[in-house]
Scaffold this active site. Structure first.
Site, short mmCIF file in Angstrom:
data_model
loop_
_atom_site.label_atom_id
_atom_site.label_comp_id
_atom_site.label_asym_id
_atom_site.label_seq_id
_atom_site.Cartn_x
_atom_site.Cartn_y
_atom_site.Cartn_z
N ARG A 93 -4.55 0.64 -1.99
CA ARG A 93 -3.54 -0.53 -1.95
C ARG A 93 -3.11 -1.02 -3.51
NH1 ARG A 93 -8.45 -2.95 -0.34
NH2 ARG A 93 -8.95 -2.68 1.91
N HIS A 132 0.24 5.69 1.31
CA HIS A 132 -0.84 6.68 2.08
C HIS A 132 -0.52 8.29 0.85
CE1 HIS A 132 -1.71 3.35 4.58
NE2 HIS A 132 -0.89 3.26 5.48
N GLU A 136 3.21 7.33 8.88
CA GLU A 136 3.42 6.97 9.87
C GLU A 136 4.92 6.16 10.01
OE1 GLU A 136 1.91 2.71 8.02
OE2 GLU A 136 0.81 3.69 7.55
N GLN A 151 0.64 -0.95 -0.12
CA GLN A 151 -0.47 0.25 0.03
C GLN A 151 0.66 1.32 0.19
OE1 GLN A 151 -1.10 0.19 4.37
NE2 GLN A 151 -1.46 -1.42 3.26
N HIS A 200 5.27 0.29 1.33
CA HIS A 200 5.11 0.23 2.45
C HIS A 200 3.98 -1.93 2.72
CE1 HIS A 200 1.96 2.24 3.41
NE2 HIS A 200 2.05 2.17 4.93
#
Length: 316
Positions: free
Chosen positions: A203, A109, A126, A107, A183
Site C-alpha cells: 500500500r 504488487h 491481475e 497499491q 492501481h
C-alpha cells in the site's frame, strides 16, 4: 458434447470482510453473506494458503478444499508431467468479485521474481472486468512520475494529484493490471477479477483510514518504491484476441456471451474454471445460475451451453 465421465465440480466461495465492503453481493449474486458485515470480496475459485479457500459442494470430493483436491487428485488437473513430477506445486489461479463500496488503497504488487525472493510465492498480475460503476466512474491505473527520484519526492510529500494517473471506466470494460503497476479501485465500483494466486499487496496510500481497532493500516512505501517502474510503462502483454481478454503466460481469460444453444471446445487445456456472472441456463445436463463457479476437470474440454448467460472461462 463432452464424452468424459468426469463430474462438474461446483465450488463454495469464501467471503472476505473489508473496511470498504458492503452487503451488495448478497442481492447482486444471491450469496449467503455473513450478516451485518462489510464484505468486500467473494473469492470464487481459490486455493490460496492463507486459508481463504473454496470448498467442493458436490460429488465424491464434497467438503474438500480446492487446495486439498488439487494436491490429492492431481489427475483431475493434469498436474503431473511425463516423469510423474508435479507441474504446479500450488493451484495457480484466483478469481474474485470485488465490491468497492468505498475506495481501495492505492497499491502495487510484485512480479514473480521479487515475490519469490522476498515472500516465496507467486507475484500478482491481475485483471478486472467492470460489473458496476458510477456514470463517470474512474480507477487509478499508473503514475505520472518520469524518474524514480520524482516518484519518491511526490510520494514523500503525498502529492497524489501529481503522482496518480486516473482513467475513465464504464460497465463491461476490461482492464489489464500487470504486476509493478500502481492501481486502485475507487468507490462504488464492482469488478470480476482474475489474478495469479497471490495475496501480496504493497500500500502507498489508504486515505488515512483506521481499522476496527482504531489503528491506521500499514503502508509499504519502501517496497513500493523499490519495485515501481519510472517512467510508467503501458503493457500490451494481455495479448487479447477474439473472445480472449487475456492470453499469456500467466492465464487465459475468455468472455462468453451465450445466447440459445451453443457448443464450445477448448482442446489442449488441463482443466477449465468457469464463473457465471449473469443469467442462468444449462451446461450439458446440469443447471447453472448467476453466482455459480465450477471446475471442468481434465478431459472435460467440450461442453454445450443452453440459455442466455455471461460467463468467464479461465485456465492456464
Amino acid at each position: 458434447m463432452n464424452n468424459s465421465t468426469s463430474q462438474i465440480i461446483f465450488l463454495k466461495p469464501a467471503f472476505i470482510r473489508k473496511l470498504w465492503g458492503s452487503q451488495k453481493l448478497a442481492h447482486k449474486f444471491n450469496f449467503d453473506l455473513p450478516k451485518n458485515t462489510p464484505i468486500g470480496e467473494a473469492w470464487l475459485v481459490s486455493a490460496h494458503p492463507n486459508g481463504m479457500m473454496s470448498y467442493v459442494l458436490n460429488g465424491e470430493y464434497k467438503g474438500l478444499s480446492l487446495a486439498e483436491l488439487f494436491k490429492q487428485q492431481p489427475s483431475l488437473f493434469a498436474n503431473l508431467d511425463s516423469s510423474g513430477s508435479v507441474i504446479n506445486k500450488e493451484y495457480p489461479l484466483l478469481t474474485k468479485i470485488l465490491d468497492a463500496n468505498d475506495s481501495l488503497s492505492v497499491q502495487i504488487h510484485p512480479d514473480d521474481k521479487f515475490a519469490e525472493k522476498n515472500h516465496q510465492c507467486l507475484g500478482k498480475t491481475e485483471c478486472w472486468y467492470i460489473l458496476e460503476c458510477l456514470p463517470k466512474g474512474r480507477v487509478i491505473l499508473g503514475h505520472n512520475a518520469k524518474t524514480k527520484d520524482q516518484f519518491n519526492q511526490w510520494l514523500a510529500k503525498e502529492q497524489w494529484h501529481k503522482l496518480l494517473k486516473y482513467i475513465p471506466i464504464k460497465k463491461d470494460q476490461f482492464i489489464y493490471v500487470p504486476s509493478l503497476k500502481i492501481h486502485g479501485l475507487l468507490a462504488h465500483t464492482m469488478v470480476f477479477e482474475l489474478q495469479q494466486s497471490s495475496d501480496i499487496t504493497y500500500r502507498l496510500y489508504d486515505y488515512d483510514r483506521k481499522d476496527e481497532l482504531g489503528n491506521l493500516r500499514n503502508l509499504h512505501l519502501k517496497e513500493a518504491s523499490t519495485i515501481v517502474l519510472a517512467p510508467d510503462l503501458n503493457s500490451s502483454e494481455a495479448n487479447g484476441h477474439d473472445n480472449y481478454l487475456v492470453d499469456n503466460k500467466f492465464f487465459k481469460l475468455i468472455k462468453l456471451i451465450n445466447e440459445g444453444i451453443n457448443h464450445y471446445s477448448y482442446p489442449n487445456t488441463r482443466w477449465l474454471q468457469i464463473s457465471v456472472l449473469d443469467g442462468n441456463g444449462i451446461i450439458d445436463d446440469t443447471s447453472i445460475k448467476k453466482g455459480d463457479s465450477f471446475i471442468l476437470p481434465n478431459g472435460y474440454t467440450d461442453f454445450c451451453l443452453s440459455g442466455n448467460m455471461l460467463l468467464m472461462v479461465t485456465y492456464c
